[in-house]
Each structure stands twice: as structure tokens, then as C-alpha cells.
Enzyme design. Sequence first.
Site, short mmCIF file in Angstrom:
data_model
loop_
_atom_site.label_atom_id
_atom_site.label_comp_id
_atom_site.label_asym_id
_atom_site.label_seq_id
_atom_site.Cartn_x
_atom_site.Cartn_y
_atom_site.Cartn_z
N LYS A 85 5.90 -20.65 -3.35
CA LYS A 85 6.65 -21.31 -4.43
C LYS A 85 7.64 -20.36 -5.12
CE LYS A 85 4.77 -25.49 -4.40
NZ LYS A 85 3.34 -25.49 -4.24
N GLU A 107 7.72 -29.82 -12.91
CA GLU A 107 6.45 -30.50 -12.68
C GLU A 107 5.51 -29.53 -11.98
OE1 GLU A 107 8.82 -30.40 -10.48
OE2 GLU A 107 7.76 -30.15 -8.57
N SER A 374 0.70 -20.67 3.46
CA SER A 374 1.59 -20.90 2.31
C SER A 374 1.08 -20.29 1.01
CB SER A 374 1.81 -22.40 2.13
OG SER A 374 0.57 -23.09 2.07
#
Length: 394
Positions: A85, A107, A374
Site C-alpha cells: 500500500k 478509506e 502483498s
Amino acid sequence: MSEGRFGAHGGQYVPETLMNAVTELEAAYAKYKNDPEFVSELTELFNGYANRPSPLYYAGKMTEDLGGAKVYLKREDMNFTGSHKINNVLGQVLLAKKMGKTRVIAETGAGQHGVATATAAALFGMECEIFMGRTDTERQALNVYKMRLLGAKVHAVDSGTATLKDAVSETMREWTKRISDTHYVLGSVMGPHPFPTIVRDFQSVISREIKAQLYEKEGRLPDAVIACVGGGSNAMGAFYHFIDDKSVRLVGCEAAGRGADTFETAATITTGKPGIFHGMKSYFCQDEYGQIAPVYSISAGLDYPGIGPEHAWLHDTGRAEYVPVTDDEAVGAFEYLSKTEGIIPAIESAHALAHAIAIAPKMSRDKIIVVNISGRGDKDCAAIARYRGEDIYD
Ligand SMILES: *Cc1c(COP(=O)(O)O)cnc(C)c1O
């Protein structure tokens, strides 16, 4: 692809009040994306702050144990803040600063994107507000604390199912109220154009590195790249620089929850239909009336009823394959990697691993699979313990 279309998908389905904001963002991105100063500042943030490049790790014990294709793991879990991210967030917050914005909103589902955004906002000295479904604030209380510690204000969202989709809707609503000083840091390759393109470009560092690192180690392309798909940003990042290399299979793993044939699933390509939601045309899980269906996955990061428009297009054209992976298979892979390689993966990433574990033994030993890890799994330990009937806190 013009105007943010990916075949039939994508577009800009936003209320009039947001048109100015997305147009302004599109112009700013066009101006800065190849600007040498912007590129060098972002590279410095990636390497000097986020700990890039992330390693491409040869999973020797896993390969030995499965007895087929060689398995490499792209270690996005080693990035600062623990997931992919941060790549997108650093890019967007730097862009917002260039645009003269002083406030960012975002969000978050499990809280990874919220923590990454709050981190970058602290670094850049920006005001930060995060919207999170109330159910998720309860499931991921530690991440709520971290965001507050980093100086962000966290709003619990009570509408709908009080999860990720409702958090996205609420953040879009907030943006329409205050555009002039505020940038919306969208967390995946979704939403109205130009977000799917911007987020994909910032995440494409993943496949750029995989390609160079694998050439160095093996002198060739991989045979398959496997990644989990929520909105689809880590997968788009891992696929992007391989799209024109037709020999490379691209496989996206969707969260099937309790099974793609049950009502407790989040497998969008497997069970969804075309629709328009959150500013984009794509595939969505829908009920018989075409309303967005409630979705379920053990993984809060994959618990989203849609998929980014570029994935929808890669699916339509057959360039990428999308497979459903159940909670049970993902939990098995989470435990397997922990025991085999000493790496605790995010439960999201464990969906991709589960598929690799299934196909590697059927491939010959001269084949190579790359699995995108990830994120790290610390955040998931309590939930997985509970899934196995242990409660580590009470
Ligand atoms: C958010 C998240 C995902 C899902 O988001 P994508 O946009 O599909 O990548 C997957 N893995 C981790 C670790 C996440 O934090």
C-alpha cells in the site's frame, strides 16, 4: 487506452460536483508523472523511506517440498508499514503536495491503507482523515490506534454493512464537501478515472523490480505471476510489466470466502456481473435486483464487491486468469508458509500462495512461479487463531 477506458470498463461515473476534482487530478498527474524532479523525489521516498527495492526471495524449502516449479516470493511484506500500500500512498501524497493540497482523506478496510496514508501524511505534514467501517474498526483496533498515533482522525462508518464498500462511499461523499484543499488517496486500482491508472502506475514498481531481479537470478522471464485480488492494486502492480510478455501466465486469486457457490463470498469475476458503482464500470457482486450484494471473506483486505476495471478487461480479453480461493485454503497456506519458510504472510497474500501450492507440483522443475506476498501477517494472527478455535487474547 483513452479517457480511462479498459475495453468496456472504467470511465468516470461521478456526480457533477466531483467532475472538477477528477479533472484537476488528471491534469496534475499528466503534468508530473514524467517530470524528472517528481520521479526522482518519488524514487528517493521508495528507496530511502519505504525500504525498496523489496527482495525477490527464492523459496527453496517450499520448492523442494512441492516438488515441481521453482517458487519465488516478491517480498512486499518487507516494505515499511508492512504491505504494498505504501507505494501508491507515497506517490499520491507527493502528487497532492505538488497540487498544493494540505489535507488528505482515505478509506480503509483492514487498516493497512489507512495506516500507510496516515504515515505519509505525518511525513509530509498534512492533515489526515480516515474513514473505516465500524465493523472493521472493531476487528482491527490496533490499526485504529496506529492511525491516531500518527496524527490522523479516524471516522467509524455506520452505513450499509459498515465495512470497506461503505467506507469508500463515505470518503467520496466527504470529498464532494471539501475539494479545494483536499486530495482523496484512493487505495486500489478502482474508482473513477484517473485513479485506476494512477494507482497502477505507482504499484507497477513491483513488476519492474520482479523482471530485473529474476533476470539477474535466472536470466529469464517467469512462467507465471500469481497475486491476490481485492480491488486489484498489488496484482496490477505485479502484472503490469509482463502484460506484453505473452509467455507469462498472469493469475489473480479472488477471495471465495466459504465457497464461490455460497452467499458468503467476495469472488467478483467468478460470481459478479457488469455494473457501475464507485465511479467505474466493471464487474460487481450483485443481487437479483442488480443491487450490490453483501460480500464476505476472512480477509478484510479482499472483502470488496468489485474489481478494478483493468482487471475486468484483462479477464475479458483472456490475458489474465482469475481463480477463487476459499478461506480454508488461504488459512492452510498462511500456516504452510509460516512453517516452511519462516515467513508469516498477510491472509490476503495467502490466497495467492494457496494457488501456487496447488499448481506448482503439476509443473516441471524447470518452470518458475513468482508469488506476490502483498503484506505481512502479524495483523492476522488473532483472526487465524480464532478460526482454528483458539483465542489468544481472552
Ligand atoms: C489491501 C491489501 C490487499 C488488497 O488490495 P489490492 O488492491 O487488491 O491489492 C492485499 N494484500 C494486502 C496485504 C493488503 O493490505
